[in-house]
Design a protein around this motif. Structure first.
Motif, short mmCIF file in Angstrom:
data_model
loop_
_atom_site.label_atom_id
_atom_site.label_comp_id
_atom_site.label_asym_id
_atom_site.label_seq_id
_atom_site.Cartn_x
_atom_site.Cartn_y
_atom_site.Cartn_z
N UNK A 72 -2.61 7.03 5.14
CA UNK A 72 -2.68 6.11 4.01
C UNK A 72 -1.69 6.36 2.91
N UNK A 73 -0.72 7.26 3.12
CA UNK A 73 0.24 7.57 2.05
C UNK A 73 1.16 6.38 1.78
N UNK A 74 1.75 5.80 2.84
CA UNK A 74 2.70 4.69 2.65
C UNK A 74 2.00 3.47 2.05
N UNK A 75 0.86 3.01 2.62
CA UNK A 75 0.16 1.90 1.95
C UNK A 75 -0.23 2.24 0.53
N UNK A 76 -0.57 3.50 0.28
CA UNK A 76 -0.95 3.90 -1.08
C UNK A 76 0.17 3.72 -2.07
N UNK A 77 1.42 3.98 -1.64
CA UNK A 77 2.56 3.76 -2.54
C UNK A 77 2.63 2.29 -2.96
N UNK A 78 2.48 1.40 -1.97
CA UNK A 78 2.59 -0.03 -2.26
C UNK A 78 1.39 -0.50 -3.09
N UNK A 79 0.18 -0.15 -2.65
CA UNK A 79 -1.03 -0.62 -3.32
C UNK A 79 -1.16 -0.05 -4.73
#
Length: 258
Positions: free
Chosen positions: A21-28
């Motif tokens: 969930x790190x990459x989606x977390x950057x966007x979200x």
């Protein structure tokens, strides 16, 4: 041996980042307007990934809601672009895609034509019915706008199962090919994008418009300004439609007439 060690280190680090969930977390985390997630993703070499059950929802707080879901896809993902607040995918190939979008309505329109709005798709995580705010949200500073994530999809091709825009709902085989770029509160570009509808059903709520819809659509939006009302897009829009299909009925007129 050194190259193999670096490759092994990449496999470990990149696949962990993609699946915890790190990459989606950057966007979200950058804005509440965009939400992305996926079930799992695999990468074997830098920049390329295979993604299962990708989804992206968007709400601009003013005019538009959007929901994109893709069952299986392979893409080139620019990890460097994240440092520039850009979610960039190139050479995307996908199947099992579903696209839904709403243009928000006023409270007066909702009261006047509730059946029409009831036929709109629901976008997970965002308000339904999709009501325009009575006043435009407070204008963001240029610094706040620059922090919002830009979305770029280049050389994308997908088989689709559903296209649902407002009350118009197509279910069946279709195919799309093109590109898309969107900077919130700045700019929108599309295409040229090509789409074919291959005999599915086109409805509006309970009304069947085309029982077997066959059409080819071409659309281009050239660097449209989206910092204000959506009609600003119209001067930048060119589109064409070719179709030869049987009309099922005109019952949807009830959506627009008191």
């Amino acid at each position: 041996m050194g190259l193999l060690a670096l490759w092994g280190l990449y496999l470990l680090a990149a696949n962990v980042l993609l699946n915890v969930g790190v990459v989606p977390g950057w966007v979200n985390g950058a804005t509440h307007q965009v939400h992305v997630e996926w079930d799992r993703a695999i990468t074997l070499w830098p920049g390329q990934a295979w993604v299962k059950n990708f989804s992206m929802q968007f709400d601009d707080d003013n005019e538009v809601q959007m929901d994109l879901n893709v069952e299986d896809s392979s893409v080139n993902m620019s990890l460097l672009a994240f440092s520039r607040n850009t979610f960039k995918l190139t050479r995307g190939r996908a199947k099992g895609a579903s696209y839904r979008m709403n243009i928000k309505v006023s409270e007066e329109e909702l009261k006047k034509f509730p059946a029409r709005v009831d036929a709109f798709p629901r976008v997970p995580g965002y308000a339904y019915p999709p009501i325009k705010p009575k006043e435009r949200p407070p204008k963001k500073t240029q610094e706040e706008i620059d922090k919002l994530f830009r979305i770029e999809l280049d050389d994308v091709e997908s088989d689709m199962t559903e296209v649902w825009i407002g009350e118009y709902h197509y279910q069946g085989p279709s195919h799309v090919k093109g590109s898309f770029a969107f900077s919130p509160m700045k700019e929108l570009s599309v295409g040229p994008a090509h789409m074919s509808f291959d005999g599915g059903k086109l409805t509006a709520g309970e009304h069947v418009i085309f029982p077997s819809f066959e059409a080819k659509v071409r659309c281009t939006i050239a660097n449209a300004d989206v910092s204000g009302p959506p009609e600003r897009i119209l001067p930048a829009l060119t589109a064409s439609l070719q179709t030869n299909t049987e009309l099922g009925g005109l019952g949807l007129i009830a959506f627009y007439a008191e």
